[in-house]
Design a protein around this motif. Structure first.
Motif, short mmCIF file in Angstrom:
data_model
loop_
_atom_site.label_atom_id
_atom_site.label_comp_id
_atom_site.label_asym_id
_atom_site.label_seq_id
_atom_site.Cartn_x
_atom_site.Cartn_y
_atom_site.Cartn_z
N GLY A 73 102.07 108.64 68.95
CA GLY A 73 102.54 108.60 67.64
C GLY A 73 103.53 107.54 67.54
N ASN A 87 91.97 108.41 62.45
CA ASN A 87 92.56 107.47 61.55
C ASN A 87 91.89 106.58 61.50
OD1 ASN A 87 93.85 106.87 63.98
ND2 ASN A 87 95.65 106.34 63.01
N GLY A 102 96.07 108.91 70.30
CA GLY A 102 96.14 110.29 69.27
C GLY A 102 97.47 110.80 69.33
N GLY A 103 97.92 112.08 69.04
CA GLY A 103 99.03 112.66 68.98
C GLY A 103 99.64 112.82 70.28
N LYS A 145 84.59 110.29 73.81
CA LYS A 145 84.45 111.35 72.62
C LYS A 145 85.40 110.78 71.41
CE LYS A 145 86.99 114.88 71.81
NZ LYS A 145 86.88 114.76 70.16
N PRO A 146 84.61 110.64 70.33
CA PRO A 146 85.31 110.37 69.01
C PRO A 146 86.15 111.46 68.52
CG PRO A 146 83.20 110.46 68.56
CD PRO A 146 83.37 110.65 69.93
N SER A 147 86.97 111.37 67.47
CA SER A 147 87.59 112.59 67.09
C SER A 147 86.37 113.51 66.27
CB SER A 147 88.68 112.29 66.04
OG SER A 147 88.82 113.41 65.37
N GLU A 148 86.73 114.67 66.34
CA GLU A 148 85.77 115.74 65.62
C GLU A 148 86.03 115.56 64.06
OE1 GLU A 148 88.11 116.27 67.62
OE2 GLU A 148 89.11 117.98 67.30
N HIS A 185 95.76 118.94 57.28
CA HIS A 185 96.66 117.81 57.49
C HIS A 185 97.39 117.58 56.07
CE1 HIS A 185 98.35 114.35 59.25
NE2 HIS A 185 98.11 113.47 58.55
N THR A 212 98.97 115.86 72.12
CA THR A 212 97.89 116.01 72.77
C THR A 212 98.16 115.03 74.16
OG1 THR A 212 96.95 116.13 70.66
CG2 THR A 212 95.46 115.88 72.72
N LYS A 248 99.95 119.98 56.31
CA LYS A 248 101.08 119.91 57.07
C LYS A 248 102.08 118.73 56.58
CE LYS A 248 101.85 116.83 61.09
NZ LYS A 248 101.33 116.08 62.38
N GLY A 304 88.60 118.57 70.74
CA GLY A 304 89.69 118.12 71.83
C GLY A 304 89.69 119.26 73.07
N PRO A 305 90.01 120.40 72.78
CA PRO A 305 90.41 121.39 73.98
C PRO A 305 89.30 121.55 74.50
CG PRO A 305 91.43 122.01 71.85
CD PRO A 305 90.45 120.99 71.59
N PRO A 316 91.11 108.90 68.04
CA PRO A 316 91.29 109.73 66.95
C PRO A 316 90.59 109.40 65.52
CG PRO A 316 92.87 107.95 67.28
CD PRO A 316 91.66 107.71 68.26
O1 TXE Z 1 95.15 114.47 66.92
P1 TXE Z 1 94.72 114.63 68.37
P2 TXE Z 1 95.13 115.44 65.62
C1 TXE Z 1 99.11 112.28 65.34
C2 TXE Z 1 99.48 112.63 63.99
C3 TXE Z 1 98.73 113.90 63.75
C4 TXE Z 1 98.74 114.29 64.96
C5 TXE Z 1 97.77 115.56 65.40
O2 TXE Z 1 100.97 112.81 63.82
O3 TXE Z 1 98.94 114.84 62.59
O4 TXE Z 1 98.58 113.33 65.96
O5 TXE Z 1 96.58 114.91 65.17
C6 TXE Z 1 91.14 114.80 71.17
N1 TXE Z 1 91.90 116.96 75.76
N2 TXE Z 1 98.19 111.36 65.36
O6 TXE Z 1 95.36 116.91 66.19
O7 TXE Z 1 94.79 116.31 68.57
C7 TXE Z 1 90.74 115.07 69.78
O8 TXE Z 1 89.31 115.71 69.61
C8 TXE Z 1 91.41 115.83 75.56
C9 TXE Z 1 98.57 109.99 65.63
O9 TXE Z 1 94.19 115.12 64.80
O10 TXE Z 1 95.67 114.15 69.33
C10 TXE Z 1 90.60 113.56 69.39
O11 TXE Z 1 89.43 113.08 69.78
N3 TXE Z 1 91.28 115.49 74.52
C11 TXE Z 1 97.43 109.12 65.99
C12 TXE Z 1 91.74 112.67 69.95
O12 TXE Z 1 92.10 114.02 71.19
C13 TXE Z 1 91.77 116.10 73.41
C14 TXE Z 1 96.06 109.12 65.38
C15 TXE Z 1 93.12 112.77 69.05
O13 TXE Z 1 93.46 114.04 68.59
C16 TXE Z 1 92.45 117.31 73.44
C17 TXE Z 1 95.68 110.77 65.23
C18 TXE Z 1 92.50 117.88 74.84
N4 TXE Z 1 93.25 118.73 75.10
C19 TXE Z 1 96.92 111.64 64.99
N5 TXE Z 1 93.00 117.77 72.36
C20 TXE Z 1 97.86 107.66 66.50
N6 TXE Z 1 98.58 107.63 67.38
O14 TXE Z 1 96.95 106.80 66.13
C21 TXE Z 1 92.66 116.96 71.44
N7 TXE Z 1 92.20 115.78 72.00
#
Ligand code: TXE
Length: 480
Positions: free
Chosen positions: A250, A150, A226-227, A173-176, A329, A230, A332, A206-207, A148
């Motif tokens: 989360g 953060n 991540g979330g 894959k790091p977060s975009e 964000h 997801t 949100k 991600g998608p 993710p």
């Molecule tokens: O994270 P995502 P998002 C929580 C926090 C935040 C919410 C959404 O509440 O508001 O999650 O954040 C990849 N197949 N956390 O949307 O989508 C994406 O590209 C495969 C908690 O930014 O979960 C990224 O690399 N990969 C958290 C990673 O998943 C996919 C940290 C995380 O993105 C995908 C961040 C898919 N279908 C957000 N869709 C923690 N637990 O530390 C997305 N990704």
């Protein structure tokens, strides 16, 4: 404008489609670099490279694997200033935090797993004089690591390091939303002499790129942070393919303050656990529960402490709270503050967007926000907000504190503050969270199991658990 590139088969390459995405600096609210908008073709090439590299990497003496990973750690330490600055710009977090926490932890992750692999052993069971059973662990193949935004390099290396140390090859894959430090990391891998194809980094959304990694039949295991939404999507794709899964999701973590605590310390650390990294850490304590007899005193002092935090330019010395990761964000998190008002909450401090003077005038800044007057069942106290927003609630008894703590669908971490040793053990045993901190927060020993209960995830990372995750296990029974 700088273009981030994929790292495939030991070299940088453009996405095959030629398409790029905008990468924002959230502290100024504008695009400062471009990210490959990779798709299944890029992922497929990366997986092929990882498959080709696997036989040699997995068979390499562990001392040599370890040495390469430790060289990368040395290079991270050498380039700490460059990496910290890049991460601060990419993510909006204070430079001081990136320098003191994120980047040092990235090199620590590499060293920890690189040296841990040297000591990794497996068990043997003798069945009297009839048989010897031994557990054979072998690297499982190509692993997918998805991280993710953060704690970008910290969590990227938290996944990639154990996978590589265990002898797997990786498509990551790091977060975009914060890809820059993983890109710089790929440069350090080349400089350190990591053999080509051992680690492949595919950037993108991600998608598309993430989903292609999860769907690829040759990617045997997925380690994801991540979330929760997801995480569910990934599990839905990976489970029918019987992939190994580690999901770190989360949290809605309670921070329990008993009246007999060391108040000064509890206040000081609670300000950190609430607002560090703009509250964008899955381990942040977003629900503060305070024993009634201490409630007024705590709230008054906590609000006073919150008001002293400096929101500002992440690159400036003395900034406590930087920019949120994106405009989306920010909206949100602000939406949750509106929701809290609708649910009857009272905002004691914060709640508004901050316009920082100078170069950061268009950045995504939010005041640290303290809300009271809500019950534990409302949405504000149930859903992950992931921003600089905390609620404070009073409780009567120890049982109430445990009940409130366990009243969400999450179970990642909890902190509790008490000088009563028996109570500390008793309450720790009753709280349904994967990590309990007593009189501290975010104090980490990398050997300990790390992960959540309930909707906070599946599996445990850290220590031997992480190295084991990336191996196939078989029992060999030898009849004597
Ligand atoms: O994270 P995502 P998002 C929580 C926090 C935040 C919410 C959404 O509440 O508001 O999650 O954040 C990849 N197949 N956390 O949307 O989508 C994406 O590209 C495969 C908690 O930014 O979960 C990224 O690399 N990969 C958290 C990673 O998943 C996919 C940290 C995380 O993105 C995908 C961040 C898919 N279908 C957000 N869709 C923690 N637990 O530390 C997305 N990704």
């Amino acid at each position: 404008m700088e273009k981030i590139l994929n790292y495939v088969n030991g070299a940088w390459q453009e996405p095959r489609s030629g398409m790029y995405l905008d990468n924002y600096d959230p502290s100024i609210g504008s695009v400062y670099s471009l990210i490959p908008d990779s798709d299944a073709n890029d992922v497929s090439e990366a997986v092929t490279a990882a498959l080709d590299a696997f036989p040699d990497w997995s068979a390499m003496p562990v001392e040599r694997r370890s040495a390469v990973l430790q060289r990368i750690a040395d290079l991270i330490d050498r380039d700490i200033d460059l990496l910290a600055r890049a991460e601060s710009i990419d993510n909006g977090k204070p430079l001081s935090l990136a320098r003191s926490l994120d980047i040092p932890r990235a090199s620590a992750n590499l060293r920890f797993f690189a040296t841990g692999a040297l000591h990794f052993s497996s068990e043997a069971h003798t069945t009297g004089t009839d048989a010897v059973n031994y557990t054979l662990r072998t690297p499982l193949g190509v692993a997918g690591c998805i991280s993710p935004w953060n704690l970008p390099l910290y969590l990227f290396t938290w996944k990639v390091a154990p996978a590589l140390a265990a002898g797997c090859t990786v498509v990551a894959k790091p977060s975009e939303l914060s890809p820059m430090t993983a890109y710089i990391f790929s440069k350090l891998c080349i400089e350190a002499g990591l053999p080509r194809g051992v680690l492949n980094i595919v950037h993108g959304i991600g998608p598309k790129a993430g989903q292609a990694i999860v769907e690829h039949p040759e990617v045997i295991a997925i380690s994801f942070t991540g979330g929760t939404v997801t995480g569910k999507k990934i599990a839905t794709t990976a489970a029918p393919m019987f992939k190994k899964l580690s999901l770190e999701l989360g949290g809605k973590n309670p921070n329990i303050i008993f009246a007999d605590c060391d108040l000064e310390r509890a206040l000081d650390i609670s300000l950190q656990s609430s607002f560090s990294n703009q509250g964008e850490i899955c381990l942040c304590g977003s629900r503060i529960l305070v024993e009634k007899s201490l409630y007024n005193q705590f709230v008054e002092a906590f609000v006073a402490g919150t008001k002293k935090l400096k929101v500002g330019d992440p690159l400036e010395e003395g900034t406590d709270i930087g920019a949120l990761i994106s405009e989306n964000h920010l909206n949100k998190v602000s939406g949750y503050i509106d929701l809290a008002r609708q649910e009857g909450g009272q905002i004691l401090t914060g709640g508004k967007r901050v316009i920082v003077k100078g170069r950061c005038a268009h950045g995504y800044f939010l005041e640290p926000t303290v809300i009271v007057g809500l019950d534990s069942e409302c949405r504000t106290n149930q859903e992950e907000i992931f921003g600089p927003v905390v609620t404070i609630m009073p409780f009567d008894t120890e049982m109430d504190a445990v009940h409130f703590s366990n009243s969400t669908s999450y179970g990642l971490s909890a902190s509790l503050w008490t000088e009563n040793l028996k109570r500390a053990h008793r309450v720790s045993a009753q709280i349904k969270s994967g990590i309990i901190w007593v009189n501290c927060w975010l104090f980490r020993d990398l050997r300990t199991p790390f992960g959540g209960m309930k909707q906070s995830g599946l599996g445990r990372e850290g220590g031997w658990e992480a190295l084991k995750f990336f191996t196939d296990v078989k029992n060999v029974c030898v009849r004597l």
